[in-house]
Enzyme design. Structure first.
Site, PDB file in Angstrom:
ATOM      1  N   HIS A 140       0.805  -1.226   0.000  1.00  0.00           N
ATOM      2  CA  HIS A 140       0.000   0.000   0.000  1.00  0.00           C
ATOM      3  C   HIS A 140       0.842   1.282   0.000  1.00  0.00           C
ATOM      4  O   HIS A 140       2.032   1.249   0.226  1.00  0.00           O
ATOM      5  CB  HIS A 140      -1.051  -0.021   1.118  1.00  0.00           C
ATOM      6  CG  HIS A 140      -0.546   0.027   2.517  1.00  0.00           C
ATOM      7  ND1 HIS A 140      -1.351   0.398   3.556  1.00  0.00           N
ATOM      8  CD2 HIS A 140       0.658  -0.263   3.057  1.00  0.00           C
ATOM      9  CE1 HIS A 140      -0.653   0.343   4.676  1.00  0.00           C
ATOM     10  NE2 HIS A 140       0.559  -0.058   4.398  1.00  0.00           N
ATOM     11  N   GLU A 141       0.183   2.363  -0.314  1.00  0.00           N
ATOM     12  CA  GLU A 141       0.824   3.680  -0.479  1.00  0.00           C
ATOM     13  C   GLU A 141       1.947   3.626  -1.531  1.00  0.00           C
ATOM     14  O   GLU A 141       2.991   4.247  -1.377  1.00  0.00           O
ATOM     15  CB  GLU A 141       1.373   4.211   0.858  1.00  0.00           C
ATOM     16  CG  GLU A 141       0.467   4.071   2.070  1.00  0.00           C
ATOM     17  CD  GLU A 141      -0.932   4.619   1.903  1.00  0.00           C
ATOM     18  OE1 GLU A 141      -1.192   5.289   0.890  1.00  0.00           O
ATOM     19  OE2 GLU A 141      -1.789   4.354   2.764  1.00  0.00           O
ATOM     20  N   GLY A 142       1.666   2.924  -2.617  1.00  0.00           N
ATOM     21  CA  GLY A 142       2.682   2.751  -3.669  1.00  0.00           C
ATOM     22  C   GLY A 142       3.459   1.483  -3.404  1.00  0.00           C
ATOM     23  O   GLY A 142       4.191   1.400  -2.423  1.00  0.00           O
TER      24      GLY A 142
END
Lengths: 600, 600
Positions: free
Chosen positions: A441-443
């Site tokens: 997550h978050e890239g």
């Protein structure tokens, strides 16, 4: 021991002996604070984390949130914990006194949050997301938006989300389709669908403030046409209280491998009813605003991964000291008492690897937090600028390295427990499942690698990377004894080679298609990360060695010896593995690049 | 594609182009067989695996067995599948015609079982455990025990377990306490407790035949005093039918991270009622008998890990071809169509790593299966002996390498899926959870490392390792072109260094305390494993290169090119990583050995 979450001795070492966090108190913003007030904040954080968060970590995993009768229900302990966090003032911890905040440094708030992440990452997710969204509104929102939304968020009455990802677009923000149609009444009408929105629905707060990326009608295609909107679950009445339901619908809960206590939602906007959104800042600037939030979130992900990894380490250490099994290979008498398994060298290997990875990762995250402080509050503008640049450069590393090695540490924690670790009666399997989200997550870490090699390294004409090399050089000089100097030498050698490789990659990227030059970006990220963590270990070893040169208590001596042994582990067992990364990068190895779909 | 479980083209390559499985048909035992009959057996296995096993893999994970009203209940699909497996004759597949068997080679049975392991490892566990227990009774049981227990097991009416581990002893068999008291009626009275007994309770069969390790009263301490007993759930009546309940009690079901469909039980013997046990073979020889079963089980664990790893690879490959997201870095126009993610080099890296690890692991397991065949049926006694020795040496490697890299492959499969991979709506997270058992059970990988470096390498005066080096040398010579010769050269260099390191470790073990010499056994195991898998890739590359030198179809050309690219991945990205292992071993690095409990 399992109740201490983070190790307070280690925290004191990291913050006060390695980072000199006390020097922050010389800055006017923090002048009311002292080591004593910081420690008091940690006491509070640790107590709430242990009593309100750790206590239902396993329970909230087993009984995950459910969507029933149009409502999301979950264990009541979650709300109690979230309220306790807000009640202690942690959501507003960083903020100005006049916003009800405590004006605490980022370094201190980061450390505080480590207790909650270690205790229960799922429940901690709700206030953390709220903080991230609040920071955006604080920086880019209008005065009115701050009054109406920020204040209740800081008080914990409203919670926040980041609503970026869409089903068809995934990580590709250029392909976002959610639309925003202007109206004459000032608000926009939002229409579209988002997925994997953490905290997108629950009954924990009076309102949910979604920060939604969408395109205003007629906006340019790609990332240049993205704007940011505040889209609350309930519209506010004239007094700012939640009133009419806004057209935000829960399309479904997503059932995850771990992090089960945090609702992951598919949200629809404007499907069954009008969905009002309020533009944040300027039109088409959403990506920029989002990246402030995203960069903070990325550092948070790395730190969370380190905290969960560390928690698993502490559990497995406790188990290895307690569990008796087998005998040393030279003990042939089966009637002797079995030994605690920590006496088996291979168990010590697995514990030392965890310690070395996770204390290195924590040091990296604290370093990043300090850069945030310096970028905000350093008295010298040039230093603020440098801190910002360095933090920018390090953000993908701080996100990715701990999130690669955190799950690896948890994997070893399971292995230390053996069969017991594979059962749901012990806590380490949940750590492993929870932590597995962090490389995604978050890239994803692949995206972090592209960000580092494709963008960050070259920003400002390579100023940031020069600055990084300078900062590392300064610590190389400080090695106080022969052992530290040897490690400094290894790091220095690696750094030189990494410098050369970076140059040749830069040339390749200037001359060839970026597809080829970036094909091994993940290898570069790994190299870069290992160098940074080796640096963090050198800093810790320098401090430990210097301390051991003076008089220390027996407990402190053991602590510092452990630091040196973990540093040795990193320099003997980990740093040399980058030799292979350097070769692949030097050769611009095209094995993966040249592989074809039809050959699989 | 997701329905094919194993890739039939790859299976044909491994068995017929690399291993020459057809040559087995020259042996009298297999003279009725041919490639056609083998392929027909694979067709059956694949069909049953797909229709009866894969179909409830996820369901049996979500709805795991429950202990209610004194009975273990589970999804009815499990029994249907287990019955179909037995009904098709697979439990008796290896056995003589006169036992109702098919006289199939181990190589073929191993491949068959790969379909079931890939489809549903939990349900496959029941017949596989039965086979393992049946093999022990077949080899060491009395004629009477064979009539009474083996025959119904081969028919699938009775199932089997291996009841070794005890709560206080874990991996330390020397500390087993379960006791066996002789009676005048021929049977023994068993008393004690076992834990982590897979398949120890269920309603899938008419009877459960537990093979229990216990100490006869007055037996010597340690592993020398262990005997093996047949301890059925129901005693048999005069006709051999299950009659009176034996004193085997279910103390509880253990709830696991994965492999949830296989009951894991805590069993008590002789607690509430007399528990009759029947001695297998001679007293105090239990360890030897157990090790036959255990060695087979270890090879099975490695193969299962490879099959689950491979299954995750195939899922993620399918997803990467199907899922469109983002654009190549050089495509700046956001209005162009997003590309399938397999076009991103980093996704290809993750797919190629999975392919290279898992097809290498499968090759290693097939090689081991062939050694089993040769040790049983090679016409030359010296060759049979050699095959047995080599298999003994390789067993810890075949267990450990695939079980380290299988979960790593599944980890990458999740990463290819991104956020979707973290949800329980896609199959790869279950693969990852299921596979995590494999580094633990049937001897943790740390124990495999001690077995390899502490025992196997030196057995028979190092004959087996010489034989291994000879076998590798023979394949180095066969490299048909420049590329393969380069890889052969790399392997040869590594092999030489490994030979030197082995010698110096041997000297250290002769001179120093074994604690120190064995402290880095896991590093040695990793080195050894990487060499073996590189060897397997050279064999595959040799075969692929030779085939490409002739005329091939377009599909075959793509297949062979893929093999060469995966070999290149292993030789460029994996084999060189052992440089670090060699350094640690050469230096006899004592970082982990010297670490002290109080320093953690």
């Amino acid at each position: 021991m399992a109740d201490t979450l983070l190790d307070r001795r280690d925290l004191a070492f990291q913050l006060y002996e390695v980072l000199d966090t006390e020097s922050l108190n010389e800055r006017e913003r923090f002048s009311d604070h002292s080591r004593e007030t910081f420690d008091a904040v940690f006491d509070t954080a640790e107590r709430i984390a242990r009593e309100q968060f750790a206590s239902h970590n396993s329970l909230a995993d087993r009984e995950e949130p459910r969507f029933e009768d149009g409502k999301v229900t979950m264990r009541p302990e979650v709300k109690t914990a979230v309220d306790a966090y807000a009640g202690a003032g942690f959501i507003a911890g960083r903020y100005d006194y006049d916003l009800g905040g405590m004006q605490l440094p980022e370094t201190v708030m980061t450390a505080c949050n480590g207790f909650f992440m270690a205790a229960n990452p799922s429940t901690a997710g709700y206030p953390f997301l709220t903080t991230a969204a609040a920071n955006v509104i604080r920086t880019f929102g209008s005065r009115e938006q701050q009054d109406w939304f920020l204040q209740p968020m800081l008080e914990g009455r409203f919670t926040g989300t980041m609503a970026l990802t869409e089903p068809q677009a995934g990580s590709s923000l250029a392909d976002l389709r959610t639309s925003a149609k202007p109206t004459d009444e000032g608000h926009y009408l939002i229409k579209g669908a988002k997925i994997y929105i953490s905290g997108g629905e629950h009954e924990l707060s009076d309102n949910i403030v979604n920060l939604v990326l969408a395109r205003i009608h007629g906006a340019p295609p790609g990332v240049k046409g993205i704007s940011m909107f505040i889209v609350p679950k309930y519209r506010l009445d004239a007094d700012g209280n939640p009133g009419e339901r806004n057209g935000v619908g829960l399309a479904g809960l997503i059932h995850k491998l771990g992090y089960r206590g945090t609702t992951s939602t598919a949200l629809s906007f404007g499907d069954d009813a009008d969905c009002h959104g309020y533009l944040v800042g300027e039109p088409h600037q959403g990506l920029k605003y989002m990246f402030q939030m995203m960069n903070e979130a990325r550092v948070g992900v790395g730190f969370g991964a380190a905290a969960i990894g560390y928690r698993g380490y502490r559990h497995s250490l406790e188990y290895a000291r307690d569990r008796r099994q087998g005998r040393p290979p030279s003990e042939k008498d089966p009637t002797t008492e079995p030994v605690p398994i920590i006496q088996h060298a291979d168990v010590r290997r697995m514990l030392l690897a965890q310690k070395s990875w996770m204390e290195g990762a924590l040091a990296l995250c604290f370093y990043g937090a300090r850069l945030m402080d310096d970028s905000h509050t350093h008295p010298d503008e040039a230093q603020r600028h440098q801190a910002r640049q360095l933090l920018d450069l390090l953000t993908p590393v701080i996100k990715a390295w701990p999130s690669e090695y955190g799950p690896k540490a948890n994997d070893l924690a399971i292995q230390v427990y053996g069969g017991a670790g594979y059962t749901r009666e012990y806590p380490v399997e949940q750590c492993w499942r929870d932590n597995r989200l962090n490389p995604i997550h978050e890239g994803t870490n692949g995206i972090q690698a592209m960000d580092l090699l494709g963008r960050k390294v070259w920003q400002g004409n390579g100023e940031a990377i020069q600055q990084l090399f300078g900062a590392i050089q300064a610590d190389l000089q400080k090695a106080p004894d022969e052992q530290c100097r040897q490690w400094a030498y290894s790091l220095s050698e690696t750094l030189q080679q990494a410098g050369k490789v970076t140059q040749s990659l830069g040339q390749a990227l200037a001359q060839e298609a970026p597809e080829k030059g970036l094909a091994n970006a993940s290898v570069y990220l790994r190299l870069f990360g290992h160098i940074c963590v080796a640096w963090m270990w050198l800093r810790q070893a320098n401090a430990a060695s210097a301390a051991l040169a003076g008089e220390v208590s027996a407990a402190d001596e053991a602590f510092y010896r452990g630091k040196l042994q973990a540093a040795q582990y990193f320099f003997h067992w980990e740093l040399p593995t980058v030799a292979q990364d350097l070769v692949l990068l030097q050769n611009q190895d095209d094995t993966c690049y040249a592989m074809r779909d039809e050959w699989f």
